[in-house]
Design an enzyme around this catalytic site. Structure first.
Site, PDB file in Angstrom:
ATOM      1  N   HIS A  68       7.267   0.433  11.038  1.00  0.00           N
ATOM      2  CA  HIS A  68       8.150   1.436  10.446  1.00  0.00           C
ATOM      3  C   HIS A  68       8.741   2.369  11.482  1.00  0.00           C
ATOM      4  O   HIS A  68       8.321   2.398  12.630  1.00  0.00           O
ATOM      5  CB  HIS A  68       7.434   2.224   9.336  1.00  0.00           C
ATOM      6  CG  HIS A  68       6.369   3.162   9.796  1.00  0.00           C
ATOM      7  ND1 HIS A  68       6.310   4.478   9.387  1.00  0.00           N
ATOM      8  CD2 HIS A  68       5.323   3.005  10.622  1.00  0.00           C
ATOM      9  CE1 HIS A  68       5.267   5.065   9.926  1.00  0.00           C
ATOM     10  NE2 HIS A  68       4.646   4.203  10.680  1.00  0.00           N
TER      11      HIS A  68
ATOM     12  N   HIS B 220       7.346   1.587  15.509  1.00  0.00           N
ATOM     13  CA  HIS B 220       5.941   1.268  15.775  1.00  0.00           C
ATOM     14  C   HIS B 220       5.345   0.488  14.617  1.00  0.00           C
ATOM     15  O   HIS B 220       5.987   0.274  13.592  1.00  0.00           O
ATOM     16  CB  HIS B 220       5.136   2.521  16.110  1.00  0.00           C
ATOM     17  CG  HIS B 220       5.102   3.553  15.021  1.00  0.00           C
ATOM     18  ND1 HIS B 220       6.170   4.357  14.716  1.00  0.00           N
ATOM     19  CD2 HIS B 220       4.121   3.906  14.174  1.00  0.00           C
ATOM     20  CE1 HIS B 220       5.845   5.162  13.729  1.00  0.00           C
ATOM     21  NE2 HIS B 220       4.604   4.911  13.365  1.00  0.00           N
TER      22      HIS B 220
ATOM     23  N   TYR C 282      -8.905   1.251  14.783  1.00  0.00           N
ATOM     24  CA  TYR C 282      -7.822   1.470  13.826  1.00  0.00           C
ATOM     25  C   TYR C 282      -7.249   0.119  13.423  1.00  0.00           C
ATOM     26  O   TYR C 282      -7.099  -0.769  14.258  1.00  0.00           O
ATOM     27  CB  TYR C 282      -6.769   2.360  14.473  1.00  0.00           C
ATOM     28  CG  TYR C 282      -5.570   2.649  13.613  1.00  0.00           C
ATOM     29  CD1 TYR C 282      -5.722   3.245  12.363  1.00  0.00           C
ATOM     30  CD2 TYR C 282      -4.290   2.351  14.054  1.00  0.00           C
ATOM     31  CE1 TYR C 282      -4.620   3.508  11.576  1.00  0.00           C
ATOM     32  CE2 TYR C 282      -3.179   2.631  13.275  1.00  0.00           C
ATOM     33  CZ  TYR C 282      -3.353   3.207  12.041  1.00  0.00           C
ATOM     34  OH  TYR C 282      -2.258   3.482  11.262  1.00  0.00           O
TER      35      TYR C 282
ATOM     36  N   GLU D 167       4.570  11.619  14.625  1.00  0.00           N
ATOM     37  CA  GLU D 167       3.173  11.280  14.337  1.00  0.00           C
ATOM     38  C   GLU D 167       2.344  11.287  15.611  1.00  0.00           C
ATOM     39  O   GLU D 167       2.601  10.515  16.524  1.00  0.00           O
ATOM     40  CB  GLU D 167       3.091   9.877  13.722  1.00  0.00           C
ATOM     41  CG  GLU D 167       4.009   9.633  12.551  1.00  0.00           C
ATOM     42  CD  GLU D 167       3.945   8.174  12.088  1.00  0.00           C
ATOM     43  OE1 GLU D 167       3.094   7.417  12.582  1.00  0.00           O
ATOM     44  OE2 GLU D 167       4.757   7.811  11.224  1.00  0.00           O
TER      45      GLU D 167
ATOM     46  N   HIS E  95       0.840  -1.203   0.000  1.00  0.00           N
ATOM     47  CA  HIS E  95       0.000   0.000   0.000  1.00  0.00           C
ATOM     48  C   HIS E  95       0.866   1.240   0.000  1.00  0.00           C
ATOM     49  O   HIS E  95       2.017   1.196   0.439  1.00  0.00           O
ATOM     50  CB  HIS E  95      -1.060   0.014   1.102  1.00  0.00           C
ATOM     51  CG  HIS E  95      -0.583  -0.300   2.479  1.00  0.00           C
ATOM     52  ND1 HIS E  95       0.123   0.588   3.235  1.00  0.00           N
ATOM     53  CD2 HIS E  95      -0.736  -1.407   3.237  1.00  0.00           C
ATOM     54  CE1 HIS E  95       0.385   0.034   4.405  1.00  0.00           C
ATOM     55  NE2 HIS E  95      -0.109  -1.175   4.437  1.00  0.00           N
TER      56      HIS E  95
ATOM     57  N   HIS F 276       4.062   8.920  18.360  1.00  0.00           N
ATOM     58  CA  HIS F 276       5.268   8.218  17.935  1.00  0.00           C
ATOM     59  C   HIS F 276       6.193   9.271  17.340  1.00  0.00           C
ATOM     60  O   HIS F 276       5.997   9.723  16.219  1.00  0.00           O
ATOM     61  CB  HIS F 276       4.931   7.133  16.907  1.00  0.00           C
ATOM     62  CG  HIS F 276       3.960   6.106  17.423  1.00  0.00           C
ATOM     63  ND1 HIS F 276       2.992   5.524  16.643  1.00  0.00           N
ATOM     64  CD2 HIS F 276       3.813   5.585  18.669  1.00  0.00           C
ATOM     65  CE1 HIS F 276       2.297   4.662  17.382  1.00  0.00           C
ATOM     66  NE2 HIS F 276       2.770   4.694  18.608  1.00  0.00           N
TER      67      HIS F 276
END
Ligand code: FE2
Length: 437
Positions: free
Chosen positions: A339, A375, A354, A345, A296, A369
Site C-alpha cells: 500500500h 511498502h 512482524y 508510519e 482484513h 514509511h
C-alpha cells in the site's frame, strides 16, 4: 521491585482520589484556607480551563513545597535529543529502516535523559502540534535527577528491560509488552530495576506527542467493548519523596533542555485527586479485532490510543499495536497488503517477528514509511503467503507497533547518518518478480 509491589487504580479518564498519608486530602473543597498537614495546594491543568468536560483534565495536588519554589533554569547540552522544527535535512522520500540503537557499554553510564536519541518528528511544539520519535538506551537510574517535558506528553514503549517511572503522582512499573504515558508537565525520574544479570539496562521507544492528549479511539459499530478497554489502564497511587539535598530538574522546553538545581525533590506530592494522570497499559489486554470471513480491516482496527486533531478521524498521531492474533481469512492474502498511505508510519518491534517482513526488522529496530512511500511484504513473505494453505493460523510471540501521523515524519541528521541505519533497505523488495501471464 516487582509489579505486584505497586498499587494502581484502574480506568481511563477517571477522577481518581489517592493519599499517601491519611487525612492529607481536604474534604469538600480544593483550596481550603489551610490545607491539611501543612501541605500546599496546587492545581495542575492538562487542558485549558474552559475546554469541554469530555476532554477537560486537571489534578489537584497537596505537596510539601509548592512547585513555584525553585531557582532559574539554565540551558544545558541537548546531547542526542532534538525538537521541532525538524528541518536539518531536506525531506527524503525513501523508505528507511534502522537496526536497534546500540546499548551503552557498562563503563559508559547513561541515564534515561542522556540515553535519548531523537529519530525524527514533525509539527511545532510551540503551537502544540505534531510529534517526535525518540529511542532510548540507558544503563543508569536517575537518582538525584528529574525530567519534565513541557513540550509534549511521553508515550513509553519499552523493548528491553523494565522502567520504574517515579512520577509526581506516584510510581509505575512498565515492563516490555506494556506501555505508559506521562502527561506533559508532570515531573518524574526513571529507575532501571536490576535485571537477573545484576546489571540494569533498558532500551525502547518514546513517542512525544505535542498535540491533543492521547485518548481512546471511538468504537463505532464495534460497540461498547473491545480494542483497549478502559478498565485495563492503570494509574499510580500517591507516593512522595522527602529529600533535603540538591537535585537537578531537567526541563524540555521549546525543543531544548534546561536545568535547575532544587533543594528538594519535586516528587513531594502527599495526596492528589483529579483526572490529569500518568497511566500504563498492558498490550496483552488488547482485544484484537480482525476478519472472520475474508480480507482484513485497515490497520486502524489495532489503534490503542489516538491524539485527535481538529479534523474528525485525522489523527495528529495514533499508537497502534500488532499483537498476537489468529489469522483465519479465506481466499485472503493474510499479511499486510502492499500500500501507499497519505499518513506517515513509523514501525517498531518489541518482540518476535512482524508478519510482513521475514528478516531485517528486529526487536529494537524500526522503519519509517513516509507519505506515499510504497511498502508492503518483502519478496519471501509474498511468496510464502501466496502459496500457503489457508488453515487457521496463530501469530504468536509477536508485538509490533506503529506511531502513525498525519504529517510527514522528518528524520534527524543523526538518524540518517547513524551506523545502525540499513542502507540497503530497498533490497527488501528487489526480489519481487513479474508473475503476469
Ligand atoms: Fe503501512
Amino acid at each position: 521491585m516487582a509489579d505486584d509491589e505497586f498499587h494502581y487504580s484502574s480506568g481511563f479518564g477517571n477522577e481518581f482520589v489517592t493519599e499517601a498519608v491519611a487525612g492529607a486530602l481536604p474534604a469538600g473543597r480544593n483550596s481550603p484556607q489551610r490545607a491539611p498537614l501543612g501541605l500546599y495546594a496546587e492545581q495542575l491543568s492538562g487542558t485549558a480551563f474552559t475546554q469541554p468536560r469530555a476532554v477537560n483534565r486537571r489534578t489537584w495536588v497537596y505537596r510539601i513545597l509548592p512547585s513555584a519554589k525553585h531557582p532559574s533554569f539554565r540551558r544545558i547540552e541537548n546531547k542526542q535529543l532534538s525538537g521541532t522544527p525538524f528541518d536539518e535535512l531536506e525531506p527524503d522520500p525513501n523508505r528507511l529502516r534502522w537496526d536497534p540503537l546500540p546499548l551503552p557499554a557498562e563503563n559508559n553510564p547513561k541515564d534515561f535523559i542522556d540515553g535519548l536519541f531523537t529519530l525524527g518528528g514533525n509539527g511545532d511544539s510551540k503551537t502544540r502540534d505534531g510529534m517526535a520519535i525518540h529511542l532510548y538506551a540507558a544503563n543508569q537510574s536517575m537518582v538525584d535527577r528529574y525530567f519534565v517535558d513541557s513540550d509534549g506528553e511521553l508515550l513509553f514503549v519499552p523493548e528491553f528491560g523494565a522502567l520504574i517511572l517515579h512520577t509526581e503522582l506516584g510510581p509505575l512499573r512498565v515492563d516490555p509488552g506494556e506501555v505508559a504515558v506521562v502527561p506533559r508537565g508532570i515531573r518524574f525520574r526513571v529507575e532501571l530495576p536490576e535485571a537477573d544479570s545484576g546489571y540494569a539496562v533498558a532500551r525502547g521507544y518514546v513517542c512525544e506527542n505535542f498535540g491533543a492528549a492521547f485518548t481512546l479511539p471511538e468504537r463505532g459499530p464495534i460497540g461498547a467493548n473491545g480494542l483497549a478497554n478502559e478498565r485495563d489502564f492503570l494509574s499510580p497511587h500517591a507516593a512522595f519523596e522527602e529529600r533535603n539535598h540538591q537535585v537537578q530538574v531537567v526541563n524540555k522546553f521549546g525543543g531544548n533542555l534546561w536545568a535547575a538545581d532544587y533543594d528538594h525533590s519535586p516528587l513531594d506530592v502527599v495526596a492528589w485527586h483529579g483526572s490529569y494522570v500518568p497511566y500504563k497499559y498492558d498490550s496483552a489486554n488488547f482485544m484484537v479485532i480482525g476478519t472472520i470471513s475474508f480480507d482484513h480491516p485497515d490497520p486502524s482496527i489495532f489503534t490503542v490510543l489516538t491524539s485527535p486533531s481538529d479534523s474528525q478521524g485525522l489523527a495528529n498521531v495514533d499508537f497502534v499495536v500488532f499483537a498476537p492474533r489468529w489469522l483465519v481469512g479465506e481466499d485472503t492474502f493474510r499479511p499486510p497488503w502492499f500500500h501507499r498511505n497519505i499518513m506517515s508510519e513509523y514501525m517498531g518491534l518489541v518482540a518476535g517477528q512482524y508478519d510482513a517482513k521475514a528478516e531485517g526488522f528486529v526487536p529494537g529496530g524500526g522503519s519509517l514509511h513516509n507519505t506515499y512511500a510504497s511498502h508492503g511484504p518483502d519478496a519471501d513473505t509474498y511468496a510464502r503467503a501466496s502459496a500457503q494453505e489457508l488453515t487457521p493460523q496463530k501469530l504468536d510471540g509477536t508485538l509490533a507497533f506503529m506511531f502513525e501521523s498525519r504529517w510527514t515524519i522528518l528524520p534527524t541528521a543523526q538518524a540518517m547518518s547513524a551506523p545502525f541505519r540499513q542502507r540497503d533497505y530497498d533490497d527488501v523488495w528487489s526480489g519481487l518478480q513479474r508473475n503476469f501471464r
